[in-house]
Motif scaffolding. Structure first.
Motif, PDB file in Angstrom:
ATOM      1  N   ASP A 300       0.804  -1.220   0.000  1.00 43.37           N
ATOM      2  CA  ASP A 300       0.000   0.000   0.000  1.00 43.37           C
ATOM      3  C   ASP A 300       0.842   1.277   0.000  1.00 43.37           C
ATOM      4  O   ASP A 300       0.289   2.379  -0.013  1.00 43.37           O
ATOM      5  CB  ASP A 300      -0.935   0.012   1.219  1.00 43.37           C
ATOM      6  N   VAL A 301       2.169   1.134   0.028  1.00 45.41           N
ATOM      7  CA  VAL A 301       3.037   2.314  -0.087  1.00 45.41           C
ATOM      8  C   VAL A 301       3.022   2.744  -1.553  1.00 45.41           C
ATOM      9  O   VAL A 301       3.395   1.978  -2.446  1.00 45.41           O
ATOM     10  CB  VAL A 301       4.469   1.999   0.384  1.00 45.41           C
ATOM     11  N   ASN A 302       2.637   3.986  -1.804  1.00 47.16           N
ATOM     12  CA  ASN A 302       2.391   4.431  -3.171  1.00 47.16           C
ATOM     13  C   ASN A 302       3.662   4.764  -3.949  1.00 47.16           C
ATOM     14  O   ASN A 302       3.847   4.307  -5.082  1.00 47.16           O
ATOM     15  CB  ASN A 302       1.459   5.649  -3.166  1.00 47.16           C
ATOM     16  N   ASP A 303       4.509   5.589  -3.391  1.00 47.76           N
ATOM     17  CA  ASP A 303       5.692   6.038  -4.119  1.00 47.76           C
ATOM     18  C   ASP A 303       6.744   4.925  -4.161  1.00 47.76           C
ATOM     19  O   ASP A 303       7.063   4.325  -3.131  1.00 47.76           O
ATOM     20  CB  ASP A 303       6.292   7.266  -3.433  1.00 47.76           C
ATOM     21  N   PRO A 304       7.295   4.610  -5.341  1.00 45.61           N
ATOM     22  CA  PRO A 304       8.257   3.504  -5.449  1.00 45.61           C
ATOM     23  C   PRO A 304       9.534   3.720  -4.639  1.00 45.61           C
ATOM     24  O   PRO A 304      10.097   2.759  -4.110  1.00 45.61           O
ATOM     25  CB  PRO A 304       8.557   3.439  -6.953  1.00 45.61           C
ATOM     26  N   THR A 305       9.984   4.970  -4.530  1.00 43.16           N
ATOM     27  CA  THR A 305      11.190   5.228  -3.738  1.00 43.16           C
ATOM     28  C   THR A 305      10.894   5.083  -2.250  1.00 43.16           C
ATOM     29  O   THR A 305      11.684   4.496  -1.496  1.00 43.16           O
ATOM     30  CB  THR A 305      11.745   6.629  -4.028  1.00 43.16           C
ATOM     31  N   SER A 306       9.759   5.598  -1.822  1.00 39.53           N
ATOM     32  CA  SER A 306       9.345   5.418  -0.426  1.00 39.53           C
ATOM     33  C   SER A 306       9.148   3.946  -0.113  1.00 39.53           C
ATOM     34  O   SER A 306       9.472   3.483   0.995  1.00 39.53           O
ATOM     35  CB  SER A 306       8.050   6.187  -0.159  1.00 39.53           C
ATOM     36  N   VAL A 322       8.525  -0.258  10.723  1.00 40.01           N
ATOM     37  CA  VAL A 322       8.331   0.806   9.735  1.00 40.01           C
ATOM     38  C   VAL A 322       7.060   1.584  10.053  1.00 40.01           C
ATOM     39  O   VAL A 322       7.056   2.825  10.121  1.00 40.01           O
ATOM     40  CB  VAL A 322       8.267   0.222   8.311  1.00 40.01           C
ATOM     41  N   LEU A 323       5.963   0.875  10.250  1.00 37.55           N
ATOM     42  CA  LEU A 323       4.686   1.544  10.487  1.00 37.55           C
ATOM     43  C   LEU A 323       4.680   2.294  11.808  1.00 37.55           C
ATOM     44  O   LEU A 323       4.132   3.404  11.894  1.00 37.55           O
ATOM     45  CB  LEU A 323       3.556   0.508  10.439  1.00 37.55           C
ATOM     46  N   ASN A 324       5.282   1.731  12.834  1.00 35.72           N
ATOM     47  CA  ASN A 324       5.317   2.396  14.138  1.00 35.72           C
ATOM     48  C   ASN A 324       6.112   3.692  14.116  1.00 35.72           C
ATOM     49  O   ASN A 324       5.972   4.527  15.006  1.00 35.72           O
ATOM     50  CB  ASN A 324       5.904   1.455  15.192  1.00 35.72           C
ATOM     51  N   THR A 325       6.965   3.843  13.099  1.00 38.49           N
ATOM     52  CA  THR A 325       7.695   5.100  12.948  1.00 38.49           C
ATOM     53  C   THR A 325       6.740   6.263  12.695  1.00 38.49           C
ATOM     54  O   THR A 325       7.008   7.404  13.086  1.00 38.49           O
ATOM     55  CB  THR A 325       8.689   4.999  11.769  1.00 38.49           C
ATOM     56  N   PHE A 326       5.605   5.965  12.077  1.00 36.50           N
ATOM     57  CA  PHE A 326       4.664   7.008  11.689  1.00 36.50           C
ATOM     58  C   PHE A 326       3.440   7.069  12.599  1.00 36.50           C
ATOM     59  O   PHE A 326       2.919   8.151  12.877  1.00 36.50           O
ATOM     60  CB  PHE A 326       4.241   6.802  10.235  1.00 36.50           C
ATOM     61  N   SER A 327       2.980   5.910  13.067  1.00 34.16           N
ATOM     62  CA  SER A 327       1.832   5.887  13.980  1.00 34.16           C
ATOM     63  C   SER A 327       1.673   4.482  14.541  1.00 34.16           C
ATOM     64  O   SER A 327       2.046   3.496  13.903  1.00 34.16           O
ATOM     65  CB  SER A 327       0.548   6.305  13.251  1.00 34.16           C
ATOM     66  N   LYS A 328       1.100   4.388  15.734  1.00 40.65           N
ATOM     67  CA  LYS A 328       0.815   3.077  16.320  1.00 40.65           C
ATOM     68  C   LYS A 328      -0.363   2.406  15.626  1.00 40.65           C
ATOM     69  O   LYS A 328      -0.510   1.185  15.666  1.00 40.65           O
ATOM     70  CB  LYS A 328       0.503   3.226  17.817  1.00 40.65           C
ATOM     71  N   ASP A 329      -1.209   3.215  15.003  1.00 38.09           N
ATOM     72  CA  ASP A 329      -2.349   2.692  14.256  1.00 38.09           C
ATOM     73  C   ASP A 329      -1.908   2.382  12.829  1.00 38.09           C
ATOM     74  O   ASP A 329      -1.391   3.254  12.128  1.00 38.09           O
ATOM     75  CB  ASP A 329      -3.490   3.701  14.244  1.00 38.09           C
ATOM     76  N   ARG A 330      -2.124   1.140  12.379  1.00 39.88           N
ATOM     77  CA  ARG A 330      -1.617   0.705  11.074  1.00 39.88           C
ATOM     78  C   ARG A 330      -2.152   1.542   9.922  1.00 39.88           C
ATOM     79  O   ARG A 330      -1.399   1.993   9.049  1.00 39.88           O
ATOM     80  CB  ARG A 330      -1.946  -0.776  10.865  1.00 39.88           C
ATOM     81  N   LYS A 331      -3.471   1.767   9.905  1.00 38.43           N
ATOM     82  CA  LYS A 331      -4.067   2.529   8.803  1.00 38.43           C
ATOM     83  C   LYS A 331      -3.578   3.972   8.820  1.00 38.43           C
ATOM     84  O   LYS A 331      -3.264   4.552   7.775  1.00 38.43           O
ATOM     85  CB  LYS A 331      -5.587   2.471   8.898  1.00 38.43           C
ATOM     86  N   ARG A 332      -3.505   4.545   9.996  1.00 43.09           N
ATOM     87  CA  ARG A 332      -3.017   5.926  10.112  1.00 43.09           C
ATOM     88  C   ARG A 332      -1.554   6.003   9.684  1.00 43.09           C
ATOM     89  O   ARG A 332      -1.143   6.963   9.010  1.00 43.09           O
ATOM     90  CB  ARG A 332      -3.182   6.402  11.550  1.00 43.09           C
ATOM     91  N   ALA A 333      -0.775   5.003  10.066  1.00 42.78           N
ATOM     92  CA  ALA A 333       0.640   4.992   9.702  1.00 42.78           C
ATOM     93  C   ALA A 333       0.828   4.971   8.197  1.00 42.78           C
ATOM     94  O   ALA A 333       1.642   5.720   7.644  1.00 42.78           O
ATOM     95  CB  ALA A 333       1.328   3.779  10.334  1.00 42.78           C
ATOM     96  N   MET A 334       0.067   4.119   7.513  1.00 46.85           N
ATOM     97  CA  MET A 334       0.198   4.032   6.061  1.00 46.85           C
ATOM     98  C   MET A 334      -0.244   5.330   5.392  1.00 46.85           C
ATOM     99  O   MET A 334       0.369   5.801   4.424  1.00 46.85           O
ATOM    100  CB  MET A 334      -0.611   2.853   5.531  1.00 46.85           C
ATOM    101  N   SER A 335      -1.295   5.934   5.931  1.00 47.24           N
ATOM    102  CA  SER A 335      -1.771   7.199   5.389  1.00 47.24           C
ATOM    103  C   SER A 335      -0.731   8.301   5.584  1.00 47.24           C
ATOM    104  O   SER A 335      -0.459   9.079   4.653  1.00 47.24           O
ATOM    105  CB  SER A 335      -3.080   7.591   6.074  1.00 47.24           C
ATOM    106  N   ASP A 336      -0.138   8.346   6.760  1.00 43.60           N
ATOM    107  CA  ASP A 336       0.884   9.359   7.034  1.00 43.60           C
ATOM    108  C   ASP A 336       2.112   9.147   6.154  1.00 43.60           C
ATOM    109  O   ASP A 336       2.706  10.112   5.643  1.00 43.60           O
ATOM    110  CB  ASP A 336       1.288   9.322   8.507  1.00 43.60           C
ATOM    111  N   LEU A 337       2.510   7.894   5.997  1.00 48.57           N
ATOM    112  CA  LEU A 337       3.665   7.585   5.164  1.00 48.57           C
ATOM    113  C   LEU A 337       3.426   8.053   3.736  1.00 48.57           C
ATOM    114  O   LEU A 337       4.300   8.685   3.113  1.00 48.57           O
ATOM    115  CB  LEU A 337       3.945   6.084   5.214  1.00 48.57           C
ATOM    116  N   ASN A 338       2.248   7.774   3.210  1.00 48.70           N
ATOM    117  CA  ASN A 338       1.949   8.127   1.828  1.00 48.70           C
ATOM    118  C   ASN A 338       1.763   9.633   1.623  1.00 48.70           C
ATOM    119  O   ASN A 338       1.795  10.116   0.485  1.00 48.70           O
ATOM    120  CB  ASN A 338       0.691   7.394   1.357  1.00 48.70           C
ATOM    121  N   SER A 339       1.594  10.369   2.692  1.00 47.56           N
ATOM    122  CA  SER A 339       1.441  11.818   2.574  1.00 47.56           C
ATOM    123  C   SER A 339       2.789  12.523   2.474  1.00 47.56           C
ATOM    124  O   SER A 339       2.841  13.733   2.205  1.00 47.56           O
ATOM    125  CB  SER A 339       0.674  12.369   3.777  1.00 47.56           C
ATOM    126  N   LEU A 340       3.871  11.778   2.680  1.00 52.28           N
ATOM    127  CA  LEU A 340       5.201  12.352   2.707  1.00 52.28           C
ATOM    128  C   LEU A 340       5.950  12.135   1.395  1.00 52.28           C
ATOM    129  O   LEU A 340       5.681  11.176   0.663  1.00 52.28           O
ATOM    130  CB  LEU A 340       6.017  11.737   3.849  1.00 52.28           C
TER     131      LEU A 340
END
Length: 376
Positions: A300-306, A322-340
């Protein structure tokens, strides 16, 4: 075929006690599976196995201490090769990161003869890890291509492939570079042998066809595979670690190995140590795990470099890390990661990841990846 039961427990051994292990390696025994917890309910890859460790203390480590003393215990690791012979009286250590070989003996009788034999054995050790027992003083059958061929040059600046050249070089070293030191109230006779400057590149070339095959099979860039191997083992096929990881890509059988068997190979169980000591099997398994990270756990990580940064970090510290770096919540973490942006993801994983080793790991791999300079 040689039995590798010892490998399942010997990798946690680096000294005379469990406390010594923990003081040297800052061991974290908390479960850190290399995949998301809700996707695979398997035990952590760093489970504490004190019974296995205690069982070895009086055998392998005890034999070393008897000959060398408690301050001179050395065993094989990820980026160093250590082998004992002569009933633990002689040993060789190849430090791949520093490019140095130390061959030494504490034999009280004919030390030069014992040292000469240890030098020849080291220079002619075969490139097949299956034929060498790293956790005993068992002799090595010297046949086939030497593991260190082209990585060490003799006094005439020639590579060493045959017995006559190895014996002649051993005589030269003892005659011209023999040193003596005190080890546990006894004399140790030793020589130091430099490796050629491009010894890591030389070893990497040996696996070019295997890496290319795995890259095409699993759609993982060759330069990434090379960078992982250099980071994990410095292209040392004998590499072992306290985490029960084996071979070039340091595959953990019961986590990443089991996952590859189940999700890629469609078979039950997990790879054995002897299977993973085979370079082709090891690179195939390690690359297959990257394929799982890419197409399943981090799909679910959108950008190929990310995505690549996330895969590298997850190979070392798990998808959960990896996900805990952005949030303890899995869905929130993936959303935050993809916003960067990718550079922001890299910054987060190298500065904010909960595990310091994983932070350094991503830095190392991305640095080494540039060295191989291969297009995706």
């Amino acid at each position: 075929m040689r039995k590798f039961a010892y490998c399942m427990i010997a990798l946690t051994l680096v000294g005379c006690s469990r406390e010594f292990v923990e003081s040297i390696y800052d061991v974290n025994y908390e479960p850190t599976n290399r995949f998301a917890k809700n996707l695979a309910q398997l035990p952590g890859q760093f489970e504490k196995d004190t019974a296995a460790l205690d069982a070895l203390i009086n055998s392998f480590s005890g034999n070393i201490e008897k000959r060398w003393g408690s301050k001179e215990i050395k065993v094989a690791g990820k980026s160093n090769y250590v082998k004992y012979i002569d009933n633990y009286l002689s040993r060789a250590e190849v430090n791949f990161q520093e490019g140095k070989i130390l061959v030494e003996t504490v034999s009280p009788t004919d030390p030069e003869g014992h040292l000469r034999r240890a030098i020849v054995t080291t220079l002619l050790t075969p490139d097949d890890p299956m034929s060498v027992d790293l956790f005993s003083s068992q002799d090595i059958e010297l046949k086939g291509q030497p593991f260190l061929y082209n990585q060490v040059l003799d006094q005439d600046k020639q590579p060493i492939q045959w017995g006559w050249r190895a014996n002649r070089f051993a005589d030269y070293l003892i005659a011209n570079q023999l040193k003596v030191k005190q080890v546990d109230f006894k004399k140790a006779y030793y020589v130091e042998i430099p490796m050629v400057e491009d010894q890591i590149q030389i070893r990497s070339y040996q696996y070019a066809n295997i890496v290319q095959k795995a890259s095409r099979k699993y759609d993982i860039p060759e330069d990434l595979i090379y960078a992982i191997i250099k980071t994990e083992s410095s292209f040392n096929p004998y590499a072992v670690s306290w985490a029960n990881a084996y071979g070039l890509m340091q595959v953990v059988p019961k986590t990443a190995g089991r996952d590859v068997y189940k999700l890629v190979k469609n078979k039950s169980g997990q790879p054995t140590p002897e299977y993973l000591f085979n370079p082709e099997n090891n690179i195939d398994t390690g690359t297959a795990y990257f394929h799982i990270l890419k197409t399943r756990y981090l799909k679910d990580v959108n950008d190929p470099t990310s995505l690549e940064y996330s895969m590298i970090s997850a190979y070392n510290g798990g998808t959960g890390g990896v996900l805990n770096t952005f949030s303890k919540d899995r869905k929130r973490a993936m959303s935050d990661l993809n916003s960067l942006q990718p550079n922001q993801v890299y910054w987060a994983l190298t500065k904010k990841h909960p595990n310091s080793e994983s932070r350094r790991y991503l830095e190392k791999v991305t640095k080494y990846k540039k060295e191989f300079n291969m297009p995706k």
